[in-house]
Write a protein that holds these residues in place. Structure first.
Motif, PDB file in Angstrom:
ATOM      1  N   LEU A 187      -8.458   5.035   4.213  1.00 36.70           N
ATOM      2  CA  LEU A 187      -7.302   4.057   4.341  1.00 36.70           C
ATOM      3  C   LEU A 187      -7.496   3.804   5.546  1.00 36.70           C
ATOM      4  N   LEU A 202       0.674   6.754   6.278  1.00 38.84           N
ATOM      5  CA  LEU A 202      -0.102   6.083   5.771  1.00 38.84           C
ATOM      6  C   LEU A 202      -1.464   7.282   6.041  1.00 38.84           C
ATOM      7  N   SER A 226       0.457   4.665  -1.967  1.00 38.86           N
ATOM      8  CA  SER A 226       0.083   5.783  -1.618  1.00 38.86           C
ATOM      9  C   SER A 226      -0.203   6.687  -2.181  1.00 38.86           C
ATOM     10  N   VAL A 260       1.164  -1.097  -0.326  1.00 39.88           N
ATOM     11  CA  VAL A 260       0.080  -0.138   0.128  1.00 39.88           C
ATOM     12  C   VAL A 260       0.873   1.247   0.054  1.00 39.88           C
ATOM     13  N   GLN A 261       2.003   1.249   0.632  1.00 41.31           N
ATOM     14  CA  GLN A 261       2.621   2.603   0.912  1.00 41.31           C
ATOM     15  C   GLN A 261       3.242   2.475  -0.351  1.00 41.31           C
ATOM     16  N   ALA A 308      -3.744   6.393   7.940  1.00 42.44           N
ATOM     17  CA  ALA A 308      -4.554   5.153   7.877  1.00 42.44           C
ATOM     18  C   ALA A 308      -4.945   5.397   9.630  1.00 42.44           C
TER      19      ALA A 308
END
Length: 671
Positions: A226, A240, A217, A213-214, A242
């Motif tokens: 997120l 992130l 992102s 995901v990073q 998140a």
């Protein structure tokens, strides 16, 4: 012969004369009536027996005995198939009338046995009862409402297989929000593509996939919300932007949400992505009735029982794992053991530990199990049924004999298709059947197709040409959007949907779904799978798009010419990926190339064989030619080019010598 004699004759040979049934006029139609020897003897004893014998001779001379043979061999199978079809059809009609959804059906299931184990997480040993699964999915629904999401909104879910994933999509569905179930092997461009085509408002990801995901992102956009499930450090969460979803759900009430949507049985439930047979993965639309149909067909076709325990080691982003497997839990009250990742060495030990009676497979899984050394646990289990697809005949018989599994439930059907078939009576090698006695009951056909271009072959009227037994053909299913068994819901992308529909197939003005798969049917109606042709191949149970892999590899190598294709390997299911690369003047770094491939491609799409060539053959319009390359394969004796083999255990590409080639073809080296 008089009218009575004719009626008796046609009744005994499989026809019914025109007459009235319930006020309706019926024509002369063939029916599955088995010939009664006693009845024929009685008829032959009448004064007009010679006339009957003459008529019977004409009938037999036109192939009648063959039809009677087919009836005798397949009547039991076809009657059971008709029973399953009608049972599922009437159940769907009842749920349509009641306005049911998958969450409402699950609520009734959970109410019947709240304390029964529903999902077992093999990795943690945690058991969720039906009441607990209902409560956790209710918390997800309440959380979705608190976020302000409305029916029709989409949330992408990107996590490895575990019970939380089921609670996520089920809870979202309770308030009409649709989940997009992402393949956890996807990375970078493919991952971004799948999130984009779903038009997701949020992404829920597992902590184990935080690195992936990073990587993307910054490309997700500032509006993307997120959420992380699992243990992730506060620093990574902050980097992130998140939120920790587990903490949020822990403080959310586990009470059923108010009815805030008016979704029906034919409305969208979630998206499951194809393997990308014509490029990047496509988001297939799964409506509530389709989920029910797939799970119910599996339950009734293979005679599952409510006290069965299913061992599910297939990924939950896939329809086999999430619908055929978990669907038995949600709809029929079975217990499902969720395995995060398949392990050949632990498979039978797990089945014994959890008292499993049903296992799920893809063809490769059965082969991997057979390659394991014999151990006591493989004969001490309670498994009676294996359900899946892609099992080759030689592996089939060896698997059932060695592991003492009484029944194999082989089936065929893509997530989105309307022409699924099932092998209900254990015919070795068959992926299903269609009745030869009453072929119109289930309107699917094999039609002639050019296997190179996959274009339909049509007759002088412009209609498709049905294949005879033994002729390979494309499997198609007649589309009827008013019938949940025949509807085709397509993909999130309308252009992709249109490409899977053909018109004027069975008759003028109709429409049919194109499966994209070439099968062969025998005289009894059993169907057998043929490998995909063209720009795709199957490996490790997944469809691999050569065009997508070529684009990825070319990008890694500075836009070098790359040809990707599948090559057969003795003893292996499907075809292994091979890439021919135009070698740069500065040389080729296998180690750096492998690192790039591992970061960009899922394991099943990574080339097993590499061929380094001064150039890759192209046409005048710069299309890569693969015919010669496919024919030569990976045999080092056929070319002066350098060829490499991916040794997965050593984690490197190794030069393919003649000795190593022999070891691979003789099965002494596993791939």
């Amino acid at each position: 012969m008089n009218k009575y004699m004719l009626h008796q004759f046609w009744a005994h040979v499989g026809y019914v004369k025109r007459g009235k049934v319930g006020g309706r006029m019926l024509g002369l139609v063939r029916v599955p009536v088995a010939v009664s020897s006693l009845g024929l003897l009685r008829l032959l004893g009448t004064p007009w027996s010679w006339s009957l014998a003459a008529g019977l001779g004409v009938y037999l001379g036109t192939g009648g005995w063959r039809f009677l043979y087919v009836v005798l061999r397949t009547a039991k199978r076809d009657l059971f198939g008709l029973y399953v079809l009608l049972r599922v059809k009437f159940s769907i009609r009842r749920h349509l009338r009641l306005g049911s959804t998958i969450p409402s059906i699950f609520a009734a299931t959970a109410a019947r046995h709240p304390d029964k184990p529903a999902l077992v997480c093999e990795s943690t040993g945690e058991t969720w009862t039906f009441a607990q699964l209902a409560g956790r999915s209710d918390a997800v629904a309440q959380w979705a409402l608190a976020r302000g999401w409305a029916p029709g909104d989409v949330v992408a879910v990107y996590a490895e297989s575990r019970p939380e994933l089921v609670a996520l999509w089920l809870g979202l569905a309770k308030v009409g929000v649709e989940a997009a179930l992402l393949n956890f092997n996807l990375r970078r461009h493919a991952l971004l593509h799948c999130v984009s085509v779903s038009a997701a408002r949020a992404l829920v990801f597992g902590a184990e996939l935080a690195d992936a995901v990073q990587e993307v992102s910054s490309s997700l956009g500032s509006s993307m919300q997120l959420f992380c499930t699992g243990d992730l450090s506060a620093e990574l969460l902050q980097s992130l932007s998140a939120q920790n979803l587990d903490r949020v759900l822990a403080s959310t009430p586990q009470t059923p949400p108010p009815p805030t949507h008016n979704k029906s049985f034919n409305d969208r439930l979630f998206y499951i992505y194809t393997s990308g047979t014509t490029g990047l993965p496509k988001a297939a639309i799964v409506v509530h009735s389709r989920y029910f149909r797939i799970a119910a067909f599996g339950y009734h076709s293979f005679s599952m029982r409510s006290d069965d325990i299913i061992y599910n080691c297939l990924p939950l982003y896939h329809s086999a794992g999430n619908i055929m497997g978990v669907g038995q839990c949600l709809l029929h009250g079975l217990t499902v053991v969720v395995k995060k990742k398949f392990s050949a060495s632990r498979f039978w030990d797990d089945c014994i530990k959890y008292n499993c009676t049903v296992v799920q497979y893809i063809g490769e899984i059965c082969r991997y199990l057979l390659s394991q050394p014999v151990r006591p646990s493989e004969a001490s289990h309670r498994v009676r049924l294996a359900v899946g697809n892609g099992l080759r005949p030689s592996v089939w018989e060896a698997f059932t004999q060695r592991f003492r599994v009484k029944q194999v439930g082989e089936f065929y059907g893509a997530t989105e298709c309307n022409c699924s078939i099932a092998n209900m009576d254990g015919k070795v090698g068959a992926c299903g059947f269609n009745s030869r006695i009453l072929p119109g009951v289930y309107p699917i056909q094999l039609v002639k197709v050019n296997e190179e271009s996959m274009e339909l072959v049509r007759d002088s009227r412009g209609l498709c040409i049905s294949c005879r037994p033994g002729e390979p053909g494309l499997l198609v299913g007649k589309i009827n959007q008013q019938d949940p068994l025949r509807r085709f819901d397509g993909y999130a992308n309308q252009d992709a949907t249109n490409k899977k529909i053909a018109h004027n197939v069975f008759k003028k003005g109709d429409a049919a779904y194109l499966s994209g798969d070439v099968l062969v049917m025998d005289d009894l109606g059993y169907m057998y799978f043929r490998d995909r042709s063209g720009d795709t191949f199957r490996w490790k149970g997944e469809n691999v798009s050569t065009t997508e892999v070529e684009g990825t590899l070319s990008g890694l190598l500075g836009q070098a010419d790359v040809a990707v294709y599948g090559v057969p390997v003795p003893g292996a299911e499907g075809k292994a990926g091979m890439a021919t690369i135009a070698e740069a003047t500065g040389g080729f770094d296998c180690e750096a190339f492998l690192k790039g491939v591992q970061a960009a491609l899922p394991p099943y799409a990574r080339p097993i064989f590499l061929r380094l060539s001064p150039q890759v053959d192209t046409t005048g319009t710069f299309k890569i030619q693969k015919t010669r390359l496919q024919r030569e394969g990976y045999d080092p004796r056929h070319s002066a080019d350098r060829i490499y083999f991916l040794n997965s255990r050593a984690g490197r590409y190794e030069a393919l010598t003649e000795d190593l080639y022999s070891a691979i073809t003789e099965g002494r080296v596993c791939i």
